[in-house]
Design a protein around this motif. Structure first.
Motif, PDB file in Angstrom:
ATOM      1  N   UNK C  57       9.380  45.423  32.414  1.00 53.20           N
ATOM      2  CA  UNK C  57      10.117  44.161  32.509  1.00 53.20           C
ATOM      3  C   UNK C  57      10.304  43.442  31.175  1.00 53.20           C
ATOM      4  N   UNK C  58       9.320  43.473  30.231  1.00 50.16           N
ATOM      5  CA  UNK C  58       9.561  42.701  29.002  1.00 50.16           C
ATOM      6  C   UNK C  58      10.721  43.250  28.168  1.00 50.16           C
ATOM      7  N   UNK C  59      11.122  44.503  28.402  1.00 47.81           N
ATOM      8  CA  UNK C  59      12.197  45.095  27.600  1.00 47.81           C
ATOM      9  C   UNK C  59      13.573  44.573  27.997  1.00 47.81           C
ATOM     10  N   UNK C  60      13.681  43.943  29.156  1.00 48.96           N
ATOM     11  CA  UNK C  60      15.010  43.526  29.635  1.00 48.96           C
ATOM     12  C   UNK C  60      15.427  42.197  29.019  1.00 48.96           C
ATOM     13  N   UNK C  61      16.736  41.944  28.982  1.00 44.40           N
ATOM     14  CA  UNK C  61      17.210  40.676  28.441  1.00 44.40           C
ATOM     15  C   UNK C  61      16.600  39.494  29.197  1.00 44.40           C
ATOM     16  N   UNK C  62      16.348  38.429  28.483  1.00 44.98           N
ATOM     17  CA  UNK C  62      15.824  37.221  29.108  1.00 44.98           C
ATOM     18  C   UNK C  62      16.766  36.801  30.244  1.00 44.98           C
ATOM     19  N   UNK C  63      16.199  36.428  31.371  1.00 38.34           N
ATOM     20  CA  UNK C  63      17.011  36.021  32.505  1.00 38.34           C
ATOM     21  C   UNK C  63      17.262  37.120  33.518  1.00 38.34           C
ATOM     22  N   UNK C  64      16.733  38.318  33.237  1.00 36.45           N
ATOM     23  CA  UNK C  64      16.887  39.418  34.196  1.00 36.45           C
ATOM     24  C   UNK C  64      16.135  39.096  35.489  1.00 36.45           C
ATOM     25  N   UNK C  65      16.719  39.506  36.609  1.00 38.36           N
ATOM     26  CA  UNK C  65      16.097  39.314  37.923  1.00 38.36           C
ATOM     27  C   UNK C  65      15.604  40.668  38.437  1.00 38.36           C
ATOM     28  N   UNK C  66      14.308  40.785  38.643  1.00 43.29           N
ATOM     29  CA  UNK C  66      13.712  42.046  39.099  1.00 43.29           C
ATOM     30  C   UNK C  66      13.358  41.942  40.584  1.00 43.29           C
ATOM     31  N   UNK C  67      13.912  42.823  41.383  1.00 44.02           N
ATOM     32  CA  UNK C  67      13.593  42.854  42.810  1.00 44.02           C
ATOM     33  C   UNK C  67      12.660  44.035  43.048  1.00 44.02           C
ATOM     34  N   UNK C  68      11.488  43.744  43.583  1.00 44.43           N
ATOM     35  CA  UNK C  68      10.461  44.783  43.771  1.00 44.43           C
ATOM     36  C   UNK C  68      10.110  44.839  45.248  1.00 44.43           C
ATOM     37  N   UNK C  69      10.360  45.984  45.875  1.00 47.49           N
ATOM     38  CA  UNK C  69      10.066  46.118  47.300  1.00 47.49           C
ATOM     39  C   UNK C  69       9.131  47.301  47.530  1.00 47.49           C
ATOM     40  N   UNK C  70       7.872  47.082  47.248  1.00 45.66           N
ATOM     41  CA  UNK C  70       6.799  48.011  47.623  1.00 45.66           C
ATOM     42  C   UNK C  70       5.893  47.139  48.453  1.00 45.66           C
ATOM     43  N   UNK C  71       5.959  47.311  49.771  1.00 45.38           N
ATOM     44  CA  UNK C  71       5.578  46.224  50.671  1.00 45.38           C
ATOM     45  C   UNK C  71       4.935  46.750  51.945  1.00 45.38           C
ATOM     46  N   UNK C  72       3.743  47.377  51.817  1.00 41.70           N
ATOM     47  CA  UNK C  72       3.108  47.918  53.036  1.00 41.70           C
ATOM     48  C   UNK C  72       2.815  46.843  54.081  1.00 41.70           C
ATOM     49  N   UNK C  73       2.737  45.577  53.654  1.00 44.18           N
ATOM     50  CA  UNK C  73       2.437  44.510  54.616  1.00 44.18           C
ATOM     51  C   UNK C  73       3.660  43.844  55.195  1.00 44.18           C
ATOM     52  N   UNK C  74       4.846  44.484  55.081  1.00 44.93           N
ATOM     53  CA  UNK C  74       6.086  43.843  55.532  1.00 44.93           C
ATOM     54  C   UNK C  74       5.947  43.299  56.959  1.00 44.93           C
ATOM     55  N   UNK C  75       6.399  42.066  57.142  1.00 46.41           N
ATOM     56  CA  UNK C  75       6.401  41.479  58.472  1.00 46.41           C
ATOM     57  C   UNK C  75       5.093  40.821  58.866  1.00 46.41           C
ATOM     58  N   UNK C  76       4.030  41.017  58.082  1.00 47.48           N
ATOM     59  CA  UNK C  76       2.757  40.344  58.373  1.00 47.48           C
ATOM     60  C   UNK C  76       2.707  39.015  57.600  1.00 47.48           C
TER      61      UNK C  76
END
Lengths: 271, 271, 271
Positions: C57-76
């Motif tokens: 993430x630090x390599x990306x331009x300032x203001x980048x939006x990172x979406x991370x979906x590793x979510x074994x607890x989804x829905x809890x």
């Protein structure tokens, strides 16, 4: 369209190295279209990278910048280069630019598009010795995208490194080549160019290792499922396929397996 | 946003065929956003492509162009088509366009969005018989992106080819379906729609092959690790999962494994 | 450049879930550049996701939006969050934004960039319990891209969840760490930071499980093919590689394998 930038690496799909490389590239002030060609080149396999780059680069719009990072010699004395290859006709021109190690990855691209200009990139002392893609090629790409004159990238370079590439050999008994690429379907691309089709038609048989393939078709669907066939592939080479199957496993073939068109009359052949 | 173009193929991630396809598309004069859906559809698997396209296409912005190249019949008499599917409500409309072989890859998309128009593409004699994606679909896409009227792409076509698709069957002993998709987590998507949930709740058991799954949950994290569970998946079908595990390996299930909701009273069941 | 949005998931490359997620994101009215970081995070592996996000993430331009979906607890009951991390210097500033489950996936990113702000996202009752990426994170991303004030996304949140992360330990006999990442080349990234290089030089040996690696190089190409070497990797950690080979298979190493720099004088060591 905006300018196109392609990436070809052996870092592995989903690798953080690819992400870092993209992150740095996206600091360019000029919009561009980023296209992944492959991050699954077999590790350190310069031949495979050369095939992929040579096959695909002419299809891109003129002015595309291709970044190729298959670089087993990273941090050693091998050079890093910017290069422009291309051909200019009366009606069309096709220039393709490259940023890559000068280790032979442009060998096949150079067969298709002659070298117009090349520069040796300066490597700053702050560059991590193991990741010149991120610390040398990406900043150079940002400079190129931002409009820097390529002449400012480094000293001119006359000859880019070329790999030895297998070319067909004519012998008294036939034309000999080898398997140079295997695609995701298991189809075998040989080093025998499409111009040898009349010879293949006259012979009626392509030998692949110890196997003889005698069915010549125009496209896969013209023979029954399971049939081993020869055809002219979309890359301009004679290919071997198994209809709805895999030629590589059926014929036990791999990169380098010898192939041959026999030029003896059929009655004199011993397969 | 600019117009979106998606790609779904069985060429293999990192294949030079994908790169060539992208290179040709990028010759369009109009900017567009290129999205890879998958290049890892199992080779020649039209059913898998139909699932993927049907599942994902409605989520894209109206006007998206989907290019699908899973084409075992390339170069034979099968048709190549442009199609527009969609539905128009008082407040919203959702049109999705497609360029693909007419071999059934749109079967599930057509279940979700009715056909509005279709054209049979002309195949120029210069097209490589083995790569219509590059030589027919990509140029057609460039024409569409550049604003060509779809009516100029070819003759109108009434009926697109549809695959036989398994639909649930009601029998005296229950509702029978099958596994139609297995995701990367090993979760089994069945052909039983979410509307059968009351039946599943009344029955208390989903049979998957020889196994009975009796724990019905709302989401994965509601049962202990290792538990086999049934739930309504995000695609609108009854799914089978193993919490923090793989349902496919645990239950020995694959595409086509029969599933059933028993409608007998529990005391009359013989599992 | 337009704003950058990255995606990191464990859905599997070519998954229809990724396609649906992208389709929803592309409904934003503002143009953005979509970058895949990885869809091949091992299923449910929050540690692997945290490494990848923190590294890249630090390599990306300032203001980048990172979406991370590793979510074994989804829905809890686990929270979904928007967060802004960053550092502001006199000359440069580097802000990175995130939309993700609050399950520790930002642990390493937080080591590199301090938390500036965070909000807990509201989960609408219409969201599928098994796919909050599509039904909560994607709509939130569209709102952010369309200019919504992050303050409107939900209630402020002070502390994001952090995973326990292995840090080097000093003992009487040396500095002990472990393998924290293995890249596509089979190189082992250890938890020992580059600042320990003088200790490694003094010791002359890095123990990896039961093996001792005694060749310290600056880059891979400085030792003969097949040699096991230690070096400072591009991520700022001590790494172990086998030149033109794989360190993981050669040394039988995996994530968690202990590594150590012995601080005893060589004559007192028993390897």
């Amino acid at each position: 369209m905006t300018r196109v930038v392609t990436l070809t690496t052996d870092f592995g799909s989903g690798s953080g190295y690819v992400a870092e490389l993209k992150g740095r590239l996206l600091h360019a002030k000029t919009p561009f279209t980023l296209v992944d060609i492959s991050h699954d080149v077999p590790p350190h396999d310069i031949h495979a990278a050369a095939w992929l780059v040579g096959q695909s680069c002419p299809a891109f719009p003129s002015g595309t910048l291709h970044i190729v990072v298959v670089d087993p010699g990273v941090g050693t004395e091998r050079r890093l280069v910017w290069a422009r290859l291309g051909e200019h006709g009366a009606l069309t021109s096709n220039d393709q630019e490259f940023l890559c190690p000068d280790n032979g990855v442009l060998t096949l691209a150079l067969e298709r598009l002659p070298q117009i200009a090349a520069r040796r990139l300066h490597v700053p002392s702050s560059a991590a010795a193991t990741f010149h893609g991120r610390d040398v090629l990406a900043p150079a790409a940002v400079n190129v995208l931002n409009g820097m004159n390529p002449g400012s990238l480094g000293d001119p370079l006359d000859n880019l490194t070329r790999l030895h590439w297998p070319s067909p050999k004519q012998t008294p008994t036939g034309v000999h080549g080898e398997v140079i690429h295997i695609d995701a379907f298991g189809n075998l691309v040989t080093s025998l160019p499409a111009t040898l089709l009349p010879r293949l038609e006259a012979s009626g048989c392509l030998r692949v290792g110890r196997h003889g393939v005698t069915t010549l078709v125009r496209t896969y669907g013209e023979a029954a499922a399971g049939t081993a066939v020869t055809l002219i592939g979309s890359q301009g080479f004679i290919e071997v396929a198994v209809v709805e199957g895999r030629a590589d496993t059926r014929l036990g073939a791999h990169i380098g397996t010898p192939v041959a068109i026999d030029t003896l009359a059929p009655e004199n052949r011993r397969l």
